[in-house]
Design an enzyme around this catalytic site. Sequence first.
Site, mmCIF file in Angstrom:
data_model
loop_
_atom_site.group_PDB
_atom_site.id
_atom_site.type_symbol
_atom_site.label_atom_id
_atom_site.label_comp_id
_atom_site.label_asym_id
_atom_site.label_seq_id
_atom_site.Cartn_x
_atom_site.Cartn_y
_atom_site.Cartn_z
ATOM 1 C CG HIS A 1 -6.706 4.952 4.851
ATOM 2 N ND1 HIS A 1 -6.826 4.034 4.106
ATOM 3 C CD2 HIS A 1 -5.847 5.913 4.504
ATOM 4 C CE1 HIS A 1 -5.971 4.472 3.158
ATOM 5 N NE2 HIS A 1 -5.272 5.283 3.433
ATOM 6 C CG ASN B 1 -1.222 5.925 6.196
ATOM 7 O OD1 ASN B 1 -0.893 4.961 7.101
ATOM 8 N ND2 ASN B 1 -2.388 5.453 5.567
ATOM 9 C CD1 TRP B 2 5.362 6.031 7.632
ATOM 10 C CD2 TRP B 2 6.457 4.906 8.983
ATOM 11 N NE1 TRP B 2 6.371 7.086 7.976
ATOM 12 C CE2 TRP B 2 6.977 6.128 8.840
ATOM 13 C CE3 TRP B 2 6.772 3.912 10.107
ATOM 14 C CZ2 TRP B 2 8.224 6.631 9.333
ATOM 15 C CZ3 TRP B 2 8.076 4.461 10.459
ATOM 16 C CH2 TRP B 2 8.541 5.446 10.475
ATOM 17 C CE LYS B 3 -1.614 3.639 2.742
ATOM 18 N NZ LYS B 3 -2.474 3.526 1.510
ATOM 19 C CD GLU C 1 -5.229 1.401 2.415
ATOM 20 O OE1 GLU C 1 -4.358 1.379 3.656
ATOM 21 O OE2 GLU C 1 -4.530 1.657 1.563
ATOM 22 N N GLY D 1 1.433 7.845 1.294
ATOM 23 C CA GLY D 1 1.428 6.505 1.553
ATOM 24 C C GLY D 1 2.711 5.867 1.283
ATOM 25 N N GLY D 2 3.058 5.270 0.043
ATOM 26 C CA GLY D 2 4.145 4.571 -0.229
ATOM 27 C C GLY D 2 5.271 5.485 -0.359
ATOM 28 C CB SER E 1 -0.724 7.583 -6.869
ATOM 29 O OG SER E 1 -1.137 6.329 -6.628
ATOM 30 N N GLY F 1 -2.074 3.950 -4.099
ATOM 31 C CA GLY F 1 -1.427 2.689 -4.141
ATOM 32 C C GLY F 1 -1.244 2.407 -5.717
HETATM 33 P P1 13P Z 1 -0.286 5.959 -1.626
HETATM 34 O O1 13P Z 1 0.498 7.274 -1.398
HETATM 35 O O2 13P Z 1 0.719 4.714 -1.419
HETATM 36 O O3 13P Z 1 -1.102 5.954 -2.819
HETATM 37 O O4 13P Z 1 -1.420 5.825 -0.421
HETATM 38 C C1 13P Z 1 -2.299 6.984 -0.117
HETATM 39 C C2 13P Z 1 -2.830 6.638 1.349
HETATM 40 O O5 13P Z 1 -3.628 6.094 1.199
HETATM 41 C C3 13P Z 1 -2.291 7.628 2.238
HETATM 42 O O6 13P Z 1 -3.479 7.513 3.416
#
Ligand code: 13P
Length: 252
Positions: A96, A9-11, A98, A235-236, A214, A174
């Site tokens: 999600h 997930n590149w956000k 967010e 994510g990251g 994470s 995150g």
């Molecule tokens: P991180 O891996 O950056 O913690 O993010 C997880 C996430 O929200 C994937 O959708």
Amino acid sequence: MRKKIVAGNWKMNLGFQEAEELIEEFMTLLEKQELKTEIILCPPFPYLEMASDYAQEELFHIGAQNISPFEAGAYTGEVSASMLSSMDITHCIIGHSERRKYFNEDDKMLTLKVNQALTHQITPIFCVGEALPEREGGKHFEVVRRQVRHGLFHLDTNEFAKVVIAYEPVWAIGTGVTASPAQAAEMHAYIRTLITERYGNEIAEATLILYGGSCNAKNAAEIFAQPGVDGGLIGGASLIAEEFLSICKQAQ
Ligand code: 13P
């Protein structure tokens, strides 16, 4: 045995050129491997077409990070499920934390999004997970139960069988703090119990439940080795080609 999925997930990150470079670098690394893991990249909307052109190579699938709850028409700024499927987008992250938090997406809206995705042959990656005060207050099972039931349990068995679930504890997203392998295993098992109660054992055993929060190249192997953890939503660490590939390899 269930297959494993790793989704990135590149956000809301990267310029167009950076995004293209990331895909090219990832593909070059990936081509040398023979991975059984199903890999899904979820870039921002404007990069989906570029990404889906690369995905023609069939090394990975492309998913969106969001989808409209509506079919078509006067909904300025929205992107519909039929638009996504017309671009060979196979998956979509829905619910999600967010989006629940910053865009007030509630259970009702999420059911509409799930319905839209399924109507247009897009696999929902449906996210659930508790916030820190909820975990600390011992309410994590209750919260996740509500999210799973209200978001998905209106589906009939055939529809539900197409859904992927991602358990993403909000406090792990995150933050650099992952759920412990035991916490992940416990919640995945709980979600599977809920599915068994509603849809029966066969469907529950076939449902893919990913872990997110994470997850990185150093901790992925341990988390993915837990019973009931069928891969990750990253994510990251999905923004770094080598690290993301390493995570995909650990899901084998
Ligand atoms: P991180 O891996 O950056 O913690 O993010 C997880 C996430 O929200 C994937 O959708």
